[in-house]
Design a protein around this motif. Structure first.
Motif, PDB file in Angstrom:
ATOM      1  N   ARG A  12       8.229  -3.921  61.450  1.00 18.95           N
ATOM      2  CA  ARG A  12       7.717  -3.064  62.521  1.00 18.95           C
ATOM      3  C   ARG A  12       6.339  -2.513  62.160  1.00 18.95           C
ATOM      4  NH1 ARG A  12      13.466   0.011  63.673  1.00 18.95           N
ATOM      5  NH2 ARG A  12      14.176  -1.321  65.375  1.00 18.95           N
ATOM      6  N   GLN A  15       3.776  -5.329  62.515  1.00 17.57           N
ATOM      7  CA  GLN A  15       3.442  -5.535  63.922  1.00 17.57           C
ATOM      8  C   GLN A  15       2.519  -4.435  64.448  1.00 17.57           C
ATOM      9  OE1 GLN A  15       7.187  -5.869  66.007  1.00 17.57           O
ATOM     10  NE2 GLN A  15       7.939  -7.434  64.583  1.00 17.57           N
ATOM     11  N   ASP A  19      -1.036  -4.891  66.190  1.00 18.64           N
ATOM     12  CA  ASP A  19      -1.221  -4.446  67.565  1.00 18.64           C
ATOM     13  C   ASP A  19      -2.320  -3.393  67.679  1.00 18.64           C
ATOM     14  OD1 ASP A  19       0.794  -6.158  68.310  1.00 18.64           O
ATOM     15  OD2 ASP A  19       2.353  -4.609  68.321  1.00 18.64           O
ATOM     16  N   ARG A  71       5.185 -13.914  65.321  1.00 17.22           N
ATOM     17  CA  ARG A  71       6.028 -14.371  66.430  1.00 17.22           C
ATOM     18  C   ARG A  71       7.509 -14.245  66.077  1.00 17.22           C
ATOM     19  NH1 ARG A  71       2.038 -18.466  66.589  1.00 17.22           N
ATOM     20  NH2 ARG A  71       3.458 -19.898  65.498  1.00 17.22           N
ATOM     21  N   SER A  73       8.854 -12.334  63.748  1.00 15.98           N
ATOM     22  CA  SER A  73       9.266 -10.951  63.484  1.00 15.98           C
ATOM     23  C   SER A  73       9.455 -10.166  64.783  1.00 15.98           C
ATOM     24  CB  SER A  73       8.242 -10.246  62.595  1.00 15.98           C
ATOM     25  OG  SER A  73       7.019 -10.014  63.282  1.00 15.98           O
ATOM     26  N   ARG A  74       8.692 -10.506  65.807  1.00 16.14           N
ATOM     27  CA  ARG A  74       8.873  -9.813  67.087  1.00 16.14           C
ATOM     28  C   ARG A  74      10.272 -10.082  67.641  1.00 16.14           C
ATOM     29  NH1 ARG A  74       4.304  -7.320  68.497  1.00 16.14           N
ATOM     30  NH2 ARG A  74       2.257  -8.330  68.225  1.00 16.14           N
ATOM     31  N   LYS A  75      10.753 -11.295  67.492  1.00 21.62           N
ATOM     32  CA  LYS A  75      12.113 -11.607  67.945  1.00 21.62           C
ATOM     33  C   LYS A  75      13.132 -10.830  67.122  1.00 21.62           C
ATOM     34  CE  LYS A  75      15.300 -15.399  68.938  1.00 21.62           C
ATOM     35  NZ  LYS A  75      16.462 -14.641  68.448  1.00 21.62           N
ATOM     36  N   THR A  77      12.797  -7.863  65.567  1.00 17.84           N
ATOM     37  CA  THR A  77      12.837  -6.444  65.932  1.00 17.84           C
ATOM     38  C   THR A  77      13.381  -6.245  67.345  1.00 17.84           C
ATOM     39  OG1 THR A  77      10.499  -6.580  66.580  1.00 17.84           O
ATOM     40  CG2 THR A  77      10.983  -5.786  64.359  1.00 17.84           C
ATOM     41  N   HIS A  78      13.095  -7.207  68.232  1.00 15.20           N
ATOM     42  CA  HIS A  78      13.641  -7.121  69.587  1.00 15.20           C
ATOM     43  C   HIS A  78      15.163  -7.228  69.555  1.00 15.20           C
ATOM     44  CE1 HIS A  78      13.846  -7.549  73.935  1.00 15.20           C
ATOM     45  NE2 HIS A  78      14.570  -8.644  73.781  1.00 15.20           N
TER      46      HIS A  78
END
Length: 299
Positions: A12, A15, A19, A71, A73-75, A77-78
């Motif tokens: 997190r 990211q 961001d 890409r 890691s976003r999945k 954390t989601h």
């Protein structure tokens, strides 16, 4: 036993740095010290043995490896957020699964419309939609094996909500010998093969049946046989109208214009009151069946 080299919090932070464009900006957004963010990302890169970010001036840029991991890691954390939200949902009493049973001969368009409206509001609740014959519906009620049951008859001791009348019409293939008659009497039908939606365990209630009949367990099979010129069947007008309009089936003209009707009832088989998910689907279903006033009855 596998032990993770990284934590969700590290991903997190990684990211957030990407961001926000840098450590200072991410620290302000996360309300953390810049040094703690530097330490978290450094430890993440060290544990992976890869460089994910390059700092140029006050900005952080992704490395080629960092783009791949961003890409993925976003999945991660989601999925973690969804998992934690699911725990909150279940803790509030929201059902994880709703089991719905529908008697085979009944049309389902209003139910499908209700399910389409329920889907975006389901909060992770899964739907098990099952078709059953009358004997199976009785077993569902006896075992309290469903949250919602759509059946032609009511059952004593459980809540039964009347929904709508379903008109059944006789249909067959366009080249069936019955289509040669300008009008057909019930007597003439007695000598023709009838396809009956049932499970073979009981005689259909209320309707006189032809001597020649095949017991068909699923509506899809009955329609497939009819289109091949085998027999005739009394089926829901709502179901067969598109097939009649397209010329795949033909409705038989009865002498006395006698059409058969059955009433669709929504049964709540469980002894306990419906939970929040079942209550929402119940409300949506009644709306799509055009029921405005509460007409609940328990026999």
């Amino acid at each position: 036993m596998y032990r993770p080299k990284s934590t969700v919090e590290q991903w997190r932070i990684f990211q957030a740095v990407v961001d926000c464009g840098g450590y200072a900006q991410a620290a302000e957004k996360l309300n953390k010290s810049q040094s703690s963010l530097n330490h978290a990302v450094a430890k993440l890169q060290q544990s992976l043995g890869l460089s994910l970010l390059e700092v140029r001036g006050r900005k952080a840029f992704l490395t080629p490896e960092g783009e791949v991991f961003l890409r993925r890691s976003r999945k991660l954390t989601h999925d973690m957020e969804n998992l934690e939200q699911l725990a909150d949902v279940l803790a509030s009493g929201w059902e994880p699964i709703l089991r719905i049973v529908v008697e085979a001969s009944l049309p389902r368009r209003p139910l499908y419309q209700a399910l389409a409206e329920f889907a975006p509001r389901s909060r992770g609740c899964r739907i098990h939609l099952v078709e059953a014959q009358p004997a199976g519906c009785r077993a569902v009620v006896a075992k309290q094996a469903a949250d919602l049951l759509f059946a032609c008859r009511t059952f004593p001791g459980v809540t039964c909500l009347p929904l709508a009348a379903t008109v059944y019409v006789p249909v067959c293939a366009p080249d069936h010998p019955l289509t040669r008659f300008p009008a057909i009497s019930a007597h003439e039908l007695e000598h023709e093969l009838e396809l009956v939606l049932a499970d073979g365990s009981e005689q259909e209630e209320g309707w006189d049946r032809a001597e020649l009949r095949w017991i068909i367990n699923h509506l899809h099979d009955a329609l497939s046989l009819l289109r091949r010129g085998i027999g005739y069947a009394w089926l829901p007008q709502e179901v067969v109208s598109p097939l009649v309009d397209s010329g795949q089936l033909q409705q038989l003209p009865m002498v006395d214009l006698a059409l058969r009707k059955r009433f669709t009832h929504l049964i709540l088989p469980r002894a306990t009151p419906p939970g929040p998910a079942a209550s929402l689907l119940l409300t949506l279903t009644r709306q799509h069946y055009g029921i405005r006033e509460e007409t609940t009855s328990a026999s």
